[in-house]
Design a protein around this motif. Structure first.
Motif, short mmCIF file in Angstrom:
data_model
loop_
_atom_site.label_atom_id
_atom_site.label_comp_id
_atom_site.label_asym_id
_atom_site.label_seq_id
_atom_site.Cartn_x
_atom_site.Cartn_y
_atom_site.Cartn_z
N ILE A 199 13.58 21.93 83.80
CA ILE A 199 14.40 22.12 82.79
C ILE A 199 15.31 20.53 82.55
CG2 ILE A 199 16.52 23.29 82.19
CD1 ILE A 199 15.41 25.89 83.26
N LEU A 200 15.40 20.14 83.87
CA LEU A 200 16.36 18.82 83.79
C LEU A 200 15.48 17.83 83.19
CD1 LEU A 200 17.48 19.13 87.51
CD2 LEU A 200 18.98 19.42 85.50
N LYS A 201 14.04 17.70 83.60
CA LYS A 201 13.32 16.91 83.00
C LYS A 201 13.34 17.04 81.47
CE LYS A 201 8.60 14.87 83.24
NZ LYS A 201 7.13 14.96 83.91
N LYS A 202 13.19 18.20 81.13
CA LYS A 202 13.03 18.33 79.47
C LYS A 202 14.21 17.75 78.86
CE LYS A 202 14.11 22.42 77.46
NZ LYS A 202 14.10 23.66 77.16
N HIS A 203 15.31 17.93 79.61
CA HIS A 203 16.62 17.08 78.90
C HIS A 203 17.08 15.80 79.11
CE1 HIS A 203 18.50 21.30 77.10
NE2 HIS A 203 17.82 21.83 77.95
N ASP A 204 16.13 15.51 80.12
CA ASP A 204 16.44 13.92 80.76
C ASP A 204 17.64 13.94 81.18
OD1 ASP A 204 15.55 11.48 81.32
OD2 ASP A 204 16.60 10.73 79.37
N VAL A 205 18.11 14.81 82.19
CA VAL A 205 19.35 14.94 82.85
C VAL A 205 18.96 14.72 84.55
CG1 VAL A 205 21.25 16.44 83.50
CG2 VAL A 205 20.54 16.24 81.25
N HIS A 206 19.93 14.03 84.92
CA HIS A 206 19.80 13.93 86.52
C HIS A 206 21.08 14.41 87.00
CE1 HIS A 206 17.01 10.81 84.89
NE2 HIS A 206 16.35 11.19 85.77
N VAL A 207 20.79 15.00 88.13
CA VAL A 207 22.14 15.99 88.86
C VAL A 207 21.86 15.42 90.31
CG1 VAL A 207 21.76 17.77 87.15
CG2 VAL A 207 20.53 17.55 89.48
N THR A 208 22.68 16.05 91.09
CA THR A 208 22.92 15.88 92.56
C THR A 208 22.56 17.19 93.26
OG1 THR A 208 24.62 14.43 92.13
CG2 THR A 208 24.36 15.02 94.47
N PHE A 209 21.54 17.04 94.35
CA PHE A 209 21.27 18.15 95.12
C PHE A 209 21.98 18.04 96.60
CE2 PHE A 209 18.22 18.60 91.79
CZ PHE A 209 17.78 19.93 91.98
N PHE A 210 22.73 18.97 96.97
CA PHE A 210 23.19 18.84 98.19
C PHE A 210 22.45 19.84 99.19
CE2 PHE A 210 26.85 17.51 95.76
CZ PHE A 210 27.42 16.49 96.51
N MET A 211 21.69 19.08 100.19
CA MET A 211 20.62 19.90 100.99
C MET A 211 21.01 19.89 102.33
SD MET A 211 17.53 17.67 99.44
CE MET A 211 18.28 16.31 99.79
N THR A 212 20.88 21.16 102.92
CA THR A 212 21.09 21.42 104.67
C THR A 212 19.67 20.99 105.05
OG1 THR A 212 19.90 23.69 104.45
CG2 THR A 212 22.55 23.74 104.00
N GLY A 213 20.04 20.68 106.42
CA GLY A 213 18.76 20.17 107.16
C GLY A 213 17.68 21.41 107.22
N GLY A 214 17.90 22.47 107.28
CA GLY A 214 17.07 23.74 107.36
C GLY A 214 16.19 23.60 106.07
N TRP A 215 17.02 23.51 105.12
CA TRP A 215 16.26 23.46 103.51
C TRP A 215 15.19 22.14 103.72
CZ3 TRP A 215 15.50 21.08 99.02
CH2 TRP A 215 14.92 21.65 97.94
N ALA A 256 12.01 12.49 91.00
CA ALA A 256 12.49 12.80 89.60
C ALA A 256 13.84 12.01 89.26
CB ALA A 256 12.81 14.37 89.57
N GLY A 257 14.25 11.47 90.34
CA GLY A 257 15.60 10.34 89.92
C GLY A 257 16.97 10.99 90.24
N HIS A 258 16.87 12.39 91.16
CA HIS A 258 18.02 12.95 91.13
C HIS A 258 18.81 12.39 92.58
CE1 HIS A 258 17.31 15.52 88.03
NE2 HIS A 258 15.97 15.93 88.57
N ASP A 259 20.19 12.48 92.51
CA ASP A 259 20.91 12.36 93.89
C ASP A 259 20.53 13.08 94.93
OD1 ASP A 259 22.43 10.27 92.83
OD2 ASP A 259 24.11 11.41 92.71
N LEU A 260 20.21 12.65 96.13
CA LEU A 260 20.05 13.41 97.45
C LEU A 260 21.61 13.27 98.31
CD1 LEU A 260 16.49 12.17 98.44
CD2 LEU A 260 16.94 14.16 97.05
N GLY A 261 22.09 14.67 98.27
CA GLY A 261 23.18 14.46 99.21
C GLY A 261 23.23 15.61 100.38
N SER A 262 23.98 15.32 101.34
CA SER A 262 23.91 16.01 102.39
C SER A 262 24.75 17.40 102.52
CB SER A 262 24.58 15.40 103.79
OG SER A 262 24.78 16.27 105.00
#
Length: 256
Positions: free
Chosen positions: A76-92, A106-112
């Motif tokens: 969906i993000l690709k369809k809209h050409d939108v970039h966002v931020t994913f905050f990820m745990t180590g387990g994930w 896909a060009g999105h932010d990677l966050g902790s």
């Protein structure tokens, strides 16, 4: 004699080069630290929102559990050409390495979002640091990215959490618009909660969860609704100021 002089010169050159490399390394190490204070009236604050004349908002996803809808969200993000931020745990990260790579590619932010999704304010400073450094290392090994955005689990922070994160090179990011998608009230609830939110405005940071039941189904309408209101959706890294700013009492970042 000449031979001895040449050897001595070579030794000096080697030492000089070693010193230069060490110095360069130390500058690189120091440069990763976030240097701007987030202290307001004696209290450290994370970034809740950003003061900006540009009509931009940041859409963020906490990734701590579940993965069934990540590919749908990315589509969906690709369809809209939108970039966002994913905050990820180590387990994930450890459980879904291919999706971490897909988010990055896909060009999105990677966050902790910390290693173990614990209440950070209840940990020792050393434990806080390990919660940050452990997931940082995992993401670095997978993608080559040195993350610098951190969201505390449960939004739980104190001065020590923010100061430790800063020491590790992180900007601590909160939110000022909560989609409440984690309550599983349904698609319409998510849309109404965000789009009609009185806090929604230029510089808002919107909280969603990739693992919540209705988030993926609501995302297309959420993006469309934000764009109809005139907002450009950007990753957190493109919304916040990295230096030359101060904070107000609400955690709003203001350019000096």
């Amino acid at each position: 004699m000449k031979q001895e002089t040449v050897k001595r010169v070579k030794s000096y050159v080697v030492l000089a080069l070693a010193a230069a490399v060490a110095l360069a390394g130390s500058f690189k190490y120091v440069s990763k630290y976030v240097k701007v204070s987030s202290n307001v009236n004696g209290r450290e604050l994370p970034i809740y929102s950003v003061e900006t004349k540009e009509k931009k908002v940041a859409l963020t996803f906490d990734a701590a559990w579940g993965n069934e809808d990540t590919q749908k969200i990315l589509g969906i993000l690709k369809k809209h050409d939108v970039h966002v931020t994913f905050f990820m745990t180590g387990g994930w990260v450890e459980k879904y390495p291919d999706d971490v790579k897909a988010v990055y590619e896909a060009g999105h932010d990677l966050g902790s979002h910390s290693e173990n999704h614990k209440n950070m304010s209840q940990l020792s400073d050393e434990e806080k640091k390990q919660e940050l450094l452990s997931v940082h290392k995992k993401v670095k090994e997978l993608t080559g990215v040195d993350m610098n955005l951190f969201r505390a689990p449960y939004g739980d922070y104190d001065d020590a959490v923010i100061l430790t994160a800063r020491e590790c090179g992180y900007y601590t990011i909160q939110w000022n618009v909560d989609s409440l998608d984690w309550k599983d009230y349904g698609v319409e609830s998510i849309l109404t909660t965000v789009l009609d939110n009185e806090q929604l405005g230029s510089g808002s940071v919107i909280l969603c969860h990739n693992g919540a039941k209705y988030t993926a189904d609501a995302l297309d309408g959420l993006i469309t609704g934000l764009e109809k209101k005139g907002y450009e959706i950007v990753p957190v890294s493109q919304l916040i100021y990295k230096d030359g700013y101060h904070m107000d009492v609400t955690g709003r970042q203001i350019k000096d």
